[in-house]
Write a protein that holds these residues in place. Structure first.
Motif, PDB file in Angstrom:
ATOM      1  N   PRO A  36       0.811  -1.226   0.000  1.00 50.30           N
ATOM      2  CA  PRO A  36       0.000   0.000   0.000  1.00 50.30           C
ATOM      3  C   PRO A  36       0.844   1.275   0.000  1.00 50.30           C
ATOM      4  CG  PRO A  36      -0.901  -1.592   1.534  1.00 50.30           C
ATOM      5  CD  PRO A  36       0.454  -2.100   1.136  1.00 50.30           C
ATOM      6  N   ALA A  39       2.138   1.907  -3.442  1.00 51.57           N
ATOM      7  CA  ALA A  39       1.044   2.275  -4.349  1.00 51.57           C
ATOM      8  C   ALA A  39       0.643   3.728  -4.158  1.00 51.57           C
ATOM      9  CB  ALA A  39      -0.159   1.364  -4.110  1.00 51.57           C
ATOM     10  N   VAL A  40       0.626   4.189  -2.899  1.00 50.41           N
ATOM     11  CA  VAL A  40       0.282   5.584  -2.602  1.00 50.41           C
ATOM     12  C   VAL A  40       1.348   6.521  -3.174  1.00 50.41           C
ATOM     13  CG1 VAL A  40       0.067   7.245  -0.705  1.00 50.41           C
ATOM     14  CG2 VAL A  40      -1.157   5.067  -0.598  1.00 50.41           C
ATOM     15  N   PHE A 110      -2.926   5.292   6.939  1.00 53.55           N
ATOM     16  CA  PHE A 110      -2.931   3.852   6.711  1.00 53.55           C
ATOM     17  C   PHE A 110      -2.181   3.155   7.838  1.00 53.55           C
ATOM     18  CE2 PHE A 110      -0.509   0.169   4.958  1.00 53.55           C
ATOM     19  CZ  PHE A 110      -1.575  -0.707   4.890  1.00 53.55           C
ATOM     20  N   ASP A 248      -3.638  -6.936   0.366  1.00 57.90           N
ATOM     21  CA  ASP A 248      -2.718  -5.795   0.268  1.00 57.90           C
ATOM     22  C   ASP A 248      -2.953  -4.945  -0.976  1.00 57.90           C
ATOM     23  OD1 ASP A 248      -1.787  -7.800  -1.425  1.00 57.90           O
ATOM     24  OD2 ASP A 248       0.293  -7.704  -0.743  1.00 57.90           O
ATOM     25  N   HIS A 249      -3.030  -5.566  -2.144  1.00 57.18           N
ATOM     26  CA  HIS A 249      -3.273  -4.807  -3.374  1.00 57.18           C
ATOM     27  C   HIS A 249      -4.694  -4.236  -3.427  1.00 57.18           C
ATOM     28  CE1 HIS A 249       0.538  -5.360  -5.480  1.00 57.18           C
ATOM     29  NE2 HIS A 249       0.561  -6.592  -5.000  1.00 57.18           N
ATOM     30  N   ALA A 252      -4.894  -1.217  -1.186  1.00 60.87           N
ATOM     31  CA  ALA A 252      -4.107  -0.127  -1.777  1.00 60.87           C
ATOM     32  C   ALA A 252      -4.920   0.593  -2.845  1.00 60.87           C
ATOM     33  CB  ALA A 252      -2.813  -0.676  -2.362  1.00 60.87           C
ATOM     34  N   VAL A 256      -6.095   4.524  -2.646  1.00 66.49           N
ATOM     35  CA  VAL A 256      -5.714   5.482  -3.670  1.00 66.49           C
ATOM     36  C   VAL A 256      -6.959   6.128  -4.297  1.00 66.49           C
ATOM     37  CG1 VAL A 256      -4.682   5.704  -5.970  1.00 66.49           C
ATOM     38  CG2 VAL A 256      -3.474   4.445  -4.170  1.00 66.49           C
TER      39      VAL A 256
END
Length: 264
Positions: A36, A39-40, A110, A248-249, A252, A256
């Motif tokens: 995450p 990704a952010v 987060f 997790d994905h 994320a 976002v």
């Protein structure tokens, strides 16, 4: 140029109480933290890491394997390098310093999992201040795996709530939970059956309470995927929760997207 700041909050715990008066080694999960966070950053946000005492989180060794990255060795190595040496992970702030700086500077928060948050974060008074701000301002608030138990820090009597859980007194825990800002929220968290796998195979001991029971006692509406270790994310108002490492994905992506909405 960075859009805005996102606060990542970690625990400083490296052990957790187990039934019978023992302790088990713990920490944060690698993939749950870095996937995450990366990704952010990829979405253009600046990430700031803070923990209660301003030192780096402990890595749970059970998570330090490519299996938690879908077996992708390259993704695992990127994640481990980020954990080890990226300035986001090495320039750690204290929760107090973030509060003193001003929480208006942050667009979202987060909290990753691993069992570490079950010890310090779920009863941290400074985390209470942070969560109250994000709740009152309706800013995206994401928590993964064991991370959602940190939401109990927002209670006026979080320490007493946790102590009642340890003592095996659910009625007292419910009383201490009154006034919780997330009462009635739909949420998810690491399940009792998923926890049993960890207790049996990694900790070799039992925890004093499981996460769904604790959040239900607190007043949350816990919704779980009955398939252990399958991705599952719940979004209710500003709160975004993920059930396990495999989420997790998905969490994320939800975070976002929520940040994009919040920032126009």
């Amino acid at each position: 140029m960075s859009k805005c700041k996102v606060l990542v909050i970690g625990s400083n715990a490296d052990r957790i109480e187990t039934q019978g008066g023992g302790w088990g080694k713990t920490g944060h999960y690698l993939n749950e933290t870095v996937v995450p966070a990366m990704a952010v950053i990829e979405a253009g946000y600046e990430v700031v890491l803070a923990t209660p005492d301003g030192t780096k989180m402990t890595l749970d060794p059970a998570s330090d394997v490519p299996a938690h990255f879908g077996g992708d060795e390259a993704a695992y190595k990127r994640g481990r390098q980020f954990w080890d040496s990226d300035p986001v992970m090495t320039n750690v702030r204290t929760l107090k310093s973030v509060i003193d700086e001003g929480l208006d500077n942050y667009s979202g928060v987060f909290i990753p999992g691993g069992q570490a948050p079950v010890t310090d974060l779920m009863q941290d008074a400074e985390l209470r201040t942070i969560l109250q701000h994000f709740h009152e301002k309706s800013k995206p608030t994401a928590m993964l795996c064991h991370g959602p138990i940190s939401a109990t820090a927002a209670m006026p009597h979080a320490r007493e709530f946790r102590a009642s859980l340890i003592a095996g007194d659910p009625q007292k825990a419910q009383e201490w939970a009154k006034g919780w800002q997330y009462t009635g929220y739909k949420m998810t968290v690491f399940t009792a059956s998923e926890e049993k796998y960890i207790e049996d195979n990694i900790l070799k001991a039992k925890l004093y309470f499981n996460m769904p029971d604790a959040l239900n006692l607190a007043g949350g509406e816990v919704i779980i995927n009955p398939t252990d270790f399958a991705p599952h994310v719940i979004e209710d108002r500003e709160l975004i929760t993920g059930q396990n490492p495999a989420s997790d994905h998905p969490i994320a992506a939800k975070l976002v997207a929520a940040l994009a909405r919040a920032n126009g």
